[in-house]
Design an enzyme around this catalytic site. Structure first.
Site, PDB file in Angstrom:
ATOM      1  CB  SER A 285      -0.892   0.009   1.296  1.00  0.00           C
ATOM      2  OG  SER A 285      -0.067   0.201   2.489  1.00  0.00           O
ATOM      3  CE  LYS A 286      -1.992   6.534  -2.700  1.00  0.00           C
ATOM      4  NZ  LYS A 286      -3.404   6.420  -2.766  1.00  0.00           N
ATOM      5  NE  ARG A 287       0.958   0.178   6.034  1.00  0.00           N
ATOM      6  CZ  ARG A 287       1.701  -1.024   6.541  1.00  0.00           C
ATOM      7  NH1 ARG A 287       2.637  -0.752   7.081  1.00  0.00           N
ATOM      8  NH2 ARG A 287       1.270  -2.250   6.459  1.00  0.00           N
TER       9      ARG A 287
END
Ligand code: GLU
Length: 528
Positions: A285-287
């Site tokens: 994911s984006k993190r």
């Protein structure tokens, strides 16, 4: 007659095009191309609440950039334009008693959910509206009561049940035989018994208990279809033979198979791809960094490299080969070599692979691709500067850019690294004078060597100022003077580049030119 293989990529325009979606699209594309078939694009935009402005364009742009060309371009299906078709089939399902009207209010459904959760059972529709009589339904519809249409998961569709009609030819064992369930036609519909089994092209045999399957909404209260109904109708109408999609959709497949059966259609074959995982094994994911395709583009990854890299996320060629062009992949790809386990996204590996593609790239093309990244760098805009003396370069001066970029080409991992990697060609290098010291030598020694170089290098005529002459000349000076190589070359390189790591001082000096090089060496001496 063998049917033409047809696959489709069916993204929902709800935001960015995720790297995982691109991999799904790639595997669908490769499977179709490998089998001489067609790869179609369909935009699943029926969920108005999740629709994000501009995201359809992002899908088009992402696929184009990645080089995944789809067939039948003039006839891309947009599901939002087909509401009436879906409603027609939903009405047919109600007519056949394979679907039913549900008038339950949001409040009632919420209460039901809460109670189910309190009882520790998975929330599912309790089939309250199946108790309504034909007359009651008629009245409610006439009164314009808000309603949805739900599919009726009932035992008469199972057993026996096999997904994908062609499985029978392949002799896949029908697991339902091992779980005989009563077929009770016309029995109380509140019972859902039986097992639904299908053969997944990647996971093998997969079974679901009908009890676990919710009476899925097919048409929402706004009249729009849900994903499930629209997906099945469109795959059927487009004659899709193989549905390859992410594992998130695995639990939807029994619902889809039931719909195919109810509508009297042959189901396609299904293959569910495992997720792409972050190094910590959680869902990427984006993190974890960039996840959207256009973000990778912005960071200076080449589409060929990204495609090559994601092909290896889950697909194993079975050899040591790692570099594959799209054409190679079309030839080699097979679903049998796609693994069930989740694949780990390793950004370092992608960087390495991108670097491999950059190394092999035609220099002119590389210059063109690097130019926007250079121009975007504030210190080099609008025209580059920073020379100690002499003329300033312009962006049109491709000859100079070519020289600079060719020096960095073997060391570049991403196009976006070019601005930082070549900074010293554009601006006067900034560094602490301590950097001029080579190992045990001191600054006095560095100064002495640099002054010696200024004197000697000044003798080289302009037309002989090139890396080969410079190398031969300086090495001869070192050998005659019985000097230590590092004592001379280290301060020279730092004077020219201000860096610990860079291409050789001879290469850099050639590109900077005699005047600029000597100017920088003088500046270094002044520093000391
Ligand atoms: N619209 C779904 C998605 O965005 C498609 C799933 C499927 O391929 O059936 O993933």
């Amino acid at each position: 007659m063998k049917k033409t293989v047809k696959t489709r990529f069916a993204p929902s325009p709800t935001g960015d095009l995720h790297i995982g979606s691109l991999r799904t699209a790639l595997f669908e594309y490769l499977f179709a191309k490998h089998n001489g078939g067609e790869f179609l694009l369909r935009i699943e935009d029926t969920d108005q609440t999740r629709y994000k402005e501009g995201s359809t364009e992002v899908i088009f742009e992402g696929l184009k950039w990645a080089g995944l060309d789809y067939d039948n371009k003039d006839n891309i299906i947009f599901q939002s334009k087909r509401t009436e078709i879906y409603q027609k089939f939903a009405a047919q399902l109600v007519e056949q008693d394979d679907a039913y009207y549900c008038f339950c209010s949001a409040e009632r459904l919420e209460k039901m959910r809460e109670e189910q959760i309190a009882r520790k059972v998975a929330p599912k529709y309790d089939r309250h509206c199946l108790n309504l009589s034909k007359e009651e339904i008629g009245e409610k519809l006439k009164a314009g009561e808000p309603h949805v249409i739900r599919m009726k998961i009932s035992e008469h569709i199972s057993p026996p049940f096999e997904g994908g009609v062609s499985r029978r030819d392949k002799g896949v064992v029908n697991e339902t035989n091992n779980h005989p369930a009563p077929i009770v036609v016309g029995a109380p519909l509140l019972r859902k018994e039986g097992i639904i089994t299908f053969h997944d092209l990647i996971r093998g045999q997969v079974s679901f208990n009908l009890k676990e399957i919710d009476d899925q909404i097919l048409i929402k209260s706004d009249g729009f279809p849900t994903y499930h109904l629209a997906n099945v109708i469109d795959d059927h109408e487009s004659e899709i033979t193989h549905v390859i999609r992410a594992e998130d959709w695995l639990s939807s497949t029994p619902k889809h198979l039931i719909l195919y059966k109810a509508l009297g259609w042959d189901a396609p074959e299904f293959g569910h791809l495992s997720l792409i995982l972050a190094p910590d094994k959680s869902k990427l994911s984006k993190r974890h960094g960039a996840t959207s395709v256009l973000e990778f583009k912005k960071l200076g990854y080449l589409p060929e490299a990204l495609i090559n890299y994601i092909a290896l996320l889950g697909w194993n060629p079975g050899t040591e080969q790692e570099i594959f062009s799209l054409k190679d992949l079309e030839k080699e790809f097979s679903l049998e070599k796609v693994q069930k386990a989740g694949a780990i996204f390793d950004i370092n590996k992608l960087d390495w692979m991108n670097g491999e593609y950059i190394k092999k790239m035609d220099l002119d093309k590389l210059v063109d691709l690097c130019l926007p990244f250079l121009k975007a760098c504030p210190e080099r805009s609008p025209e580059y500067s920073g020379r100690v003396e002499g003329p300033r370069g312009t962006w049109e001066d491709k000859k100079y850019l070519k020289k600079i970029i060719s020096l960095e080409q073997p060391r570049l991992n991403k196009l976006s690294d070019i601005a930082e990697a070549t900074a010293y060609f554009f601006t006067e290098p900034q560094y602490e004078k301590e950097l001029l010291k080579w190992r045990k030598a001191d600054l006095k020694d560095a100064k002495e060597k640099l002054e010696f170089l200024i004197e000697k290098l000044s003798e080289i005529p302009n037309e002989d100022w090139n890396k080969n002459n410079l190398e031969a000349f300086i090495k001869e000076l070192i050998s005659i003077g019985k000097l230590e190589t590092g004592n001379v070359l280290w301060p020279l390189r730092v004077a020219l580049t201000g860096r610990e790591k860079s291409p050789s001082p001879f290469e850099v000096a050639e590109v900077l030119g005699k005047e600029e090089s000597l100017g920088r060496i003088k500046k270094a001496v002044e520093k000391i």
